[in-house]
Motif scaffolding. Structure first.
Motif, PDB file in Angstrom:
ATOM      1  N   GLU A  84      32.944  -8.668  -1.442  1.00  0.00           N
ATOM      2  CA  GLU A  84      34.215  -7.943  -1.401  1.00  0.00           C
ATOM      3  C   GLU A  84      34.830  -7.984  -0.010  1.00  0.00           C
ATOM      4  O   GLU A  84      34.293  -8.619   0.896  1.00  0.00           O
ATOM      5  N   ARG A  88      29.719  -5.606   3.851  1.00  0.00           N
ATOM      6  CA  ARG A  88      28.534  -4.830   3.443  1.00  0.00           C
ATOM      7  C   ARG A  88      27.224  -5.523   3.810  1.00  0.00           C
ATOM      8  O   ARG A  88      26.336  -5.674   2.971  1.00  0.00           O
ATOM      9  N   LEU A  89      27.144  -5.921   5.065  1.00  0.00           N
ATOM     10  CA  LEU A  89      25.865  -6.441   5.553  1.00  0.00           C
ATOM     11  C   LEU A  89      24.969  -5.246   5.814  1.00  0.00           C
ATOM     12  O   LEU A  89      25.434  -4.224   6.326  1.00  0.00           O
ATOM     13  N   PHE A  90      23.702  -5.366   5.470  1.00  0.00           N
ATOM     14  CA  PHE A  90      22.794  -4.243   5.648  1.00  0.00           C
ATOM     15  C   PHE A  90      22.566  -4.041   7.146  1.00  0.00           C
ATOM     16  O   PHE A  90      22.010  -4.919   7.821  1.00  0.00           O
ATOM     17  N   PRO A  91      23.000  -2.891   7.687  1.00  0.00           N
ATOM     18  CA  PRO A  91      23.039  -2.747   9.149  1.00  0.00           C
ATOM     19  C   PRO A  91      21.680  -2.699   9.818  1.00  0.00           C
ATOM     20  O   PRO A  91      21.565  -2.971  11.009  1.00  0.00           O
ATOM     21  N   HIS A  92      20.637  -2.341   9.050  1.00  0.00           N
ATOM     22  CA  HIS A  92      19.309  -2.213   9.663  1.00  0.00           C
ATOM     23  C   HIS A  92      18.539  -3.529   9.622  1.00  0.00           C
ATOM     24  O   HIS A  92      17.391  -3.584  10.045  1.00  0.00           O
ATOM     25  N   MET A  93      19.162  -4.582   9.080  1.00  0.00           N
ATOM     26  CA  MET A  93      18.472  -5.874   9.001  1.00  0.00           C
ATOM     27  C   MET A  93      19.167  -6.886   9.912  1.00  0.00           C
ATOM     28  O   MET A  93      20.364  -6.758  10.181  1.00  0.00           O
ATOM     29  N   LEU A 100      18.294 -13.689   3.604  1.00  0.00           N
ATOM     30  CA  LEU A 100      17.117 -13.868   2.734  1.00  0.00           C
ATOM     31  C   LEU A 100      17.008 -12.794   1.657  1.00  0.00           C
ATOM     32  O   LEU A 100      16.211 -12.929   0.733  1.00  0.00           O
ATOM     33  N   TYR A 101      17.806 -11.739   1.784  1.00  0.00           N
ATOM     34  CA  TYR A 101      17.657 -10.589   0.886  1.00  0.00           C
ATOM     35  C   TYR A 101      17.759 -10.978  -0.589  1.00  0.00           C
ATOM     36  O   TYR A 101      17.007 -10.497  -1.428  1.00  0.00           O
ATOM     37  N   ARG A 130      26.158  -5.536  13.580  1.00  0.00           N
ATOM     38  CA  ARG A 130      27.141  -4.908  14.482  1.00  0.00           C
ATOM     39  C   ARG A 130      27.533  -5.823  15.647  1.00  0.00           C
ATOM     40  O   ARG A 130      28.549  -5.604  16.301  1.00  0.00           O
ATOM     41  N   ARG A 144      25.000 -15.165   2.207  1.00  0.00           N
ATOM     42  CA  ARG A 144      24.001 -14.347   1.511  1.00  0.00           C
ATOM     43  C   ARG A 144      24.188 -14.456  -0.007  1.00  0.00           C
ATOM     44  O   ARG A 144      23.220 -14.572  -0.752  1.00  0.00           O
ATOM     45  N   ALA A 145      25.444 -14.431  -0.432  1.00  0.00           N
ATOM     46  CA  ALA A 145      25.721 -14.549  -1.869  1.00  0.00           C
ATOM     47  C   ALA A 145      25.363 -15.943  -2.383  1.00  0.00           C
ATOM     48  O   ALA A 145      24.775 -16.088  -3.457  1.00  0.00           O
TER      49      ALA A 145
ATOM     50  N   PHE B 159      26.516  -0.580  -0.511  1.00  0.00           N
ATOM     51  CA  PHE B 159      25.302  -1.301  -0.100  1.00  0.00           C
ATOM     52  C   PHE B 159      24.360  -1.455  -1.292  1.00  0.00           C
ATOM     53  O   PHE B 159      23.747  -2.502  -1.479  1.00  0.00           O
ATOM     54  N   THR B 162      25.767  -3.953  -3.688  1.00  0.00           N
ATOM     55  CA  THR B 162      25.566  -5.305  -3.158  1.00  0.00           C
ATOM     56  C   THR B 162      24.135  -5.756  -3.421  1.00  0.00           C
ATOM     57  O   THR B 162      23.897  -6.886  -3.844  1.00  0.00           O
ATOM     58  N   LEU B 166      22.757  -8.874  -5.712  1.00  0.00           N
ATOM     59  CA  LEU B 166      21.929  -9.942  -5.136  1.00  0.00           C
ATOM     60  C   LEU B 166      20.608 -10.081  -5.891  1.00  0.00           C
ATOM     61  O   LEU B 166      19.689 -10.758  -5.429  1.00  0.00           O
ATOM     62  N   ARG B 168      18.453  -7.596  -6.905  1.00  0.00           N
ATOM     63  CA  ARG B 168      17.366  -6.662  -6.602  1.00  0.00           C
ATOM     64  C   ARG B 168      17.432  -5.429  -7.509  1.00  0.00           C
ATOM     65  O   ARG B 168      18.514  -4.897  -7.754  1.00  0.00           O
ATOM     66  N   MET B 259      21.684   0.489  16.134  1.00  0.00           N
ATOM     67  CA  MET B 259      22.379   0.031  14.918  1.00  0.00           C
ATOM     68  C   MET B 259      23.892  -0.088  15.077  1.00  0.00           C
ATOM     69  O   MET B 259      24.490   0.533  15.867  1.00  0.00           O
TER      70      MET B 259
END
Lengths: 324, 259
Positions: A84, A88-93, A100-101, A130, A144-145, B159, B162, B166, B168, B259
């Motif tokens: 979208e 929406r990238l996972f911020p903690h990764m 690879l998710y 970030r 990623r998609a 999130f 998403t 993907l 999951r 972060m």
């Protein structure tokens, strides 16, 4: 082939949408904000439920609310990747972990290497989201998609938050990836140029209804109704005996299609005086007042010097639309 | 100029507030001798610390195990049912701890509904470690649940969507996305629940006078020997109660910066 038939009740209107997208092709859903485009993608992805849904992908029923018992494949089993406007990238990764998710076996393959190289992300793999610009975040979201090898890719205005250059670059990258590896794609946008660039077919959607479907050129050069013409960028709608138009017919004017000069073989030749002049997207938009008082818009290079009041001869492409 | 003056006033107010809030801790440290501390430790203090620590550990684990799913449902479910549950949870949150203790005594005491059931099973629910744990849970769990609900609410549903798209599953998404992103809020809730549980007094003193927890031991010392006997125990309670929550605060600062 992806086939879908969706009926969804909304507060002020119903969303009624049917389409069939050939495998490996890109179908663009085009319309103004609030037309129901994103709702279609949400239902396809499985995020929203509709009153009636039938989604079939390559003869496999993904969702069918009319079947007994009902069929509804969970979101995570559909293989419909969704990208979208917000990446929406996972911020903690890290970027690598994000990519690879969606790879279920978690293994880094040579295909992934190719994707990373194509999208020029090699140097960012250990960075956190970030640390990336908006354009690069969206690249990662797309990679990623693509990395999960989706059966269908759902793109919901993925370029709208990007600046002009980032948008151009990313679209170019996608075109190149698609040339190598076609993926059935539904792509929502309200930019006709994005649709022209990426999609083989386009569906014009307005207030939940699919008004016209065809190739981008078909829709752009032969809009089926006044509303479609308005939505794809026609700005002036002329009517009356002046052009010998029958009752209920309109000569629709797209400023980009008006020719300055006399080309009788290309349309109706007429003259008008420059009544307005504006700069728009690096070009100038001239408004001419014709002899009968009607106005038409013309897109011209900024290097053309046209003073207000100057008499100009133009050729109006003969695009007649009936008000249906 | 006005902005600068406002900033100076805010700074002075903040420093004054911190000094006023921490001044009693200074007074506590000023009134304690090492010998007094050793005496308090050997005079029932150590046993009280053990009781408090073990019961708090059990209570906090129970609070996290039961409170986390409830917090998630409160954050994610918008139905009327979950709003009613949320409303009802405010009652134990707002109830004075002493009243909680009295109600628990009525409920779990030897003549209470559940108390009789437990008695039949040879399980004493008053004046026991179990009673302390129950009282601590009653005092602390609403704080954790509301913190967990707030933490989960702050995790963008986008999130999770998403992650589903993907490929999951919801369980994988919960482990890899939702909980890690909610962790600062969850840990803050856990710290708050720990601080509430370790310092629980009102409910505990009613339902479990024995074995003495550290707050009850402080109260007993105060009643029987006065402030000089209570101060060393109060310091021990502070040393027990503060490090874990403060470490969590420091960890959150570091995480926010990364972060």
């Amino acid at each position: 082939m992806l086939e879908c038939d969706i009926l969804m009740h909304r507060k002020n209107w119903n969303l009624s949408f049917q389409c069939a997208v050939p495998s490996g092709s890109v179908f663009c859903l085009y319309g103004s904000s609030g037309a129901g485009k994103s709702s279609v993608l949400n239902v396809l992805a499985g995020f929203e439920k509709a009153a009636r849904t039938r989604i079939v992908l390559s003869h496999e029923v993904v969702e069918d609310t009319s079947a007994v018992p009902k069929v509804r494949m969970p979101v995570w089993q559909r293989g419909f990747a969704y990208v979208e406007q917000t990446p929406r990238l996972f911020p903690h990764m890290t970027i690598r972990e994000n990519i690879l998710y969606g790879v279920l076996d978690g293994k880094w393959s040579s295909e992934l290497d190719d994707l990373i190289t194509a999208f020029q992300l090699q140097t960012y793999l250990s960075a956190k989201p970030r640390q990336l610009s908006g354009g690069f975040k969206q690249r990662v979201a797309l990679v990623r998609a693509l990395a999960m090898n989706p059966r269908v890719l759902l793109l919901d205005e993925p370029f709208s938050a990007l600046d002009w250059r980032a948008r151009e670059e990313l679209q170019e990258l996608i075109v190149r990836v698609y040339q190598k590896r076609p993926i059935t794609t539904l792509f929502v946008t309200h930019s006709i140029s994005e649709a022209q660039r990426l999609a083989q077919r386009i569906g014009i959607i307005d207030q939940g209804k699919l008004l016209q479907e065809g190739t981008v050129s078909e829709v752009l050069f032969a809009p089926a109704s006044l509303r479609v013409a308005q939505l794809v960028g026609y700005t002036h709608f002329l009517q009356g005996d002046y052009f010998g138009l029958p009752q209920g017919a309109f000569l629709v004017i797209h400023p980009d299609q008006v020719l300055v000069g006399k080309y009788p073989e290309r349309g109706l030749v007429t003259t008008g005086r420059v009544s307005q002049q504006r700069l728009r997207e690096g070009q100038q938009r001239i408004e001419l007042t014709l002899d009968n008082g009607d106005r038409v818009g013309v897109t011209m290079s900024i290097f053309e010097e046209l003073a207000i009041g100057k008499l100009v001869t133009v050729t109006l492409p003969n695009r007649v639309v009936y008000n249906v | 100029m006005k902005h600068r003056l406002g900033a100076v006033i805010a700074l002075v107010l903040a420093i004054t507030l911190v000094i006023l809030l921490l001044l009693p801790v200074g007074a506590l440290l000023d009134n304690i001798s090492f010998s007094g501390l050793a005496l308090a430790w050997s005079n029932g203090g150590m046993d009280a610390v053990m009781v408090s620590m073990s019961c708090t550990a059990v209570a906090v684990v129970a609070i996290v195990v039961f409170g986390t799913p409830v917090g998630w449902f409160l954050a994610r479910r918008k139905s009327h049912f979950w709003r009613v549950i949320e409303f009802l949870l405010y009652i134990p949150l707002l109830m004075p701890p002493l009243v909680v203790g009295l109600l628990l005594m009525y409920f779990l005491g030897p003549y209470g509904w559940f108390g009789r059931v437990f008695s039949a099973l040879q399980w004493t629910m008053t004046n026991s470690a179990s009673a302390i744990v129950v009282a601590q849970i009653y005092e602390a769990i609403p704080y954790y649940i509301f913190s967990a609900a707030a933490a989960f609410s702050q995790v963008d549903v986008g999130f999770e969507r998403t992650s589903f798209s993907l490929g999951r599953t919801p369980w994988y998404t919960l482990r890899k996305i939702t909980i890690p992103l909610a962790l600062p809020g969850l840990s803050a809730g856990c710290a708050m629940a720990f601080a509430r549980a370790v310092g629980a007094f009102g409910a505990v003193v009613v339902i479990a006078y024995y074995p003495h927890t550290l707050p009850v031991q402080i109260w007993v010392a105060l009643q029987e020997q006065g402030l000089p006997a209570a101060f060393p125990l109060a310091l021990i309670l502070l040393l027990m109660a503060l490090p874990f929550p403060l470490l969590i605060v420091l960890w959150r600062y570091r995480r926010d910066a990364r972060m």
